[in-house]
Design an enzyme around this catalytic site. Structure first.
Site, mmCIF file in Angstrom:
data_model
loop_
_atom_site.group_PDB
_atom_site.id
_atom_site.type_symbol
_atom_site.label_atom_id
_atom_site.label_comp_id
_atom_site.label_asym_id
_atom_site.label_seq_id
_atom_site.Cartn_x
_atom_site.Cartn_y
_atom_site.Cartn_z
ATOM 1 C CB ILE A 130 -8.037 5.806 -6.557
ATOM 2 C CG1 ILE A 130 -9.014 4.879 -5.818
ATOM 3 C CG2 ILE A 130 -7.966 7.161 -5.873
ATOM 4 C CD1 ILE A 130 -8.622 4.588 -4.391
ATOM 5 N N GLY A 131 -6.379 6.641 -9.079
ATOM 6 C CA GLY A 131 -5.504 7.606 -9.728
ATOM 7 C C GLY A 131 -4.102 7.067 -9.856
ATOM 8 C CD GLU A 132 -0.020 6.068 -13.856
ATOM 9 O OE1 GLU A 132 1.128 5.799 -14.235
ATOM 10 O OE2 GLU A 132 -1.036 5.905 -14.558
ATOM 11 N N GLY A 133 0.014 8.367 -9.481
ATOM 12 C CA GLY A 133 0.969 9.379 -9.087
ATOM 13 C C GLY A 133 2.339 9.081 -9.661
ATOM 14 C CB THR A 134 5.570 10.803 -9.111
ATOM 15 O OG1 THR A 134 4.972 12.067 -9.383
ATOM 16 C CG2 THR A 134 6.951 10.759 -9.724
ATOM 17 C CG ASP B 266 4.614 15.556 -3.193
ATOM 18 O OD1 ASP B 266 4.530 16.668 -3.763
ATOM 19 O OD2 ASP B 266 4.269 14.494 -3.736
ATOM 20 N N GLY C 205 3.366 5.509 -7.987
ATOM 21 C CA GLY C 205 2.477 4.375 -7.821
ATOM 22 C C GLY C 205 1.106 4.586 -8.427
ATOM 23 C CB ILE C 206 -1.021 2.537 -10.435
ATOM 24 C CG1 ILE C 206 -0.026 2.959 -11.525
ATOM 25 C CG2 ILE C 206 -2.443 2.523 -10.986
ATOM 26 C CD1 ILE C 206 0.152 1.933 -12.620
ATOM 27 C CE LYS D 230 2.276 5.179 -3.764
ATOM 28 N NZ LYS D 230 2.831 6.204 -2.853
#
Length: 366
Positions: A13-17, A132, A19-20, A36
């Site tokens: 889905i995506g990668e944040g600061t 955030d 967690g993946i 996550k």
């Protein structure tokens, strides 16, 4: 505690600061979930990162229809990683904005905004600041529900207000008091972020896009006008104010130029969300009651909100032709929701035209 092996990984889905995130399926129940994977850095060798502990603790304590649910925490296949298992929603609002390439209808924006405000009102009533808020942290399901996600930076606050790290909110959604180094802040920082989200939904792109903290605050000054002690008492005493050089003497609020077509009522709400003085910034509770939500067009019902095709990670990188196909799908889907009404209007138009050939051409507007 179950293992991540209890889930089948379906897609990234995506990668944040912190967690993946992957899409997965529970092998026991068949339920689709979001997994996550918590990033464990060098400093976290002895345990779970503080951001993840806060996220787990807060999400276990709260429950709201517009906040994503934490279903469980599972361990990695080797036992040295953890995964947070969340309910799955098909989209995030940022991806929808990027791929649709057209602003949402005002009635849809009202539906989005009301759901977000209700979630934030709930958090603030439970002494929690999200810290955030941004479009990529707003999840959207094809059932019309919007849910607030990513609580890695959320934290509880108390009274009297204590010092808190100011550099948390993503730069483009960060309030002026945070940019100027204020450490004793409260719920108003979330409302500024909501104002930025509101503006982004209206114009189809981020509202203020600075390259760094100084550039961001300068862009805010240029857009909203240079603040002074009369409209924002104490702002010149904030720690980072002294770092600013060559502040533009721009006393005028130019925000209206970005959103020239919205009503005065809509602009009033946007202005109250993007108010310099945090003590005068509108609260979530008051924003929900704002006249903007009680004038035409009224907020779209959740059941009538549009559905969108799933946007995979690879889809986001496809070429313009494929992106146009996506836009056509969305436009057709939204058109079909009111197809019968449109046909009736077109028929009436044709009848009127045929009855009087000397009439001026009757222009049909969708």
């Amino acid at each position: 505690m179950r293992s991540v092996l209890s889930f089948e990984k379906l897609d990234s889905i995506g990668e944040g600061t912190y967690g993946i995130v992957s899409k997965g399926r529970d092998k026991e129940t068949g339920r689709i979930v979001a997994l996550k994977k918590v990033k464990i850095g060098q400093q976290d060798k002895d345990g779970i990162p503080l951001t993840s502990l806060r996220e787990i603790q807060i999400l276990k304590e709260i429950k709201h229809p517009n906040i994503v649910s934490l279903l469980e925490v599972v361990i990695g296949s080797t036992g040295d990683k953890i995964y947070l298992v969340f309910e799955y929603l098909e989209h995030d609002v940022a991806s929808l904005i990027d791929n649709i390439n057209k602003p949402f209808k005002l009635s849809e924006i009202k539906c989005f905004l009301l759901q977000l405000l209700r979630a934030v009102e709930y958090l603030h009533s439970h002494w929690i600041i999200h810290r955030d808020l941004k479009c990529s942290n707003l999840l959207y399901g094809n059932n019309g529900n919007l849910k607030l996600a990513d609580f890695g930076l959320a934290r509880k606050f108390g009274y009297p207000i204590e010092s808190i790290t100011p550099c948390m909110v993503t730069l483009w959604y960060r309030s002026p008091e945070l940019l100027l180094g204020c450490q004793k802040y409260s719920t108003a920082v979330d409302l500024w972020s909501i104002g930025s989200i509101f503006g982004e939904l209206l114009i189809g792109r981020p509202l203020i896009t600075g390259n760094n903290e100084v550039d961001q605050i300068m862009r805010i000054f240029n857009l909203l006008g240079e603040p002074n002690e009369q409209i924002w008492p104490g702002f010149s005493s904030l720690p980072n104010f002294k770092r600013l050089n060559n502040i533009p003497h721009q006393p005028y609020n130019n925000l209206r130029e970005l959103v020239p077509t919205i009503s005065d009522t809509a602009f009033d709400l946007l202005n109250q969300l993007l108010t310099y003085d945090p003590t005068k910034r509108i609260t979530a509770s008051d924003a929900i009651k704002h006249p903007f939500f009680y004038e035409n067009p009224f907020p779209q019902s959740i059941e009538m909100m549009p559905k969108f095709p799933t946007i995979s990670k690879s889809f986001k990188n496809q070429n313009k032709k494929q992106n146009n196909n996506f836009n056509n799908f969305v436009q057709n889907n939204q058109t079909n929701q009111n197809n019968q009404t449109n046909q009736n209007n077109q028929t009436n138009q044709n009848n009127k035209t045929s009855q009087n050939n000397n009439m001026d051409s009757y222009k049909y507007s969708k």
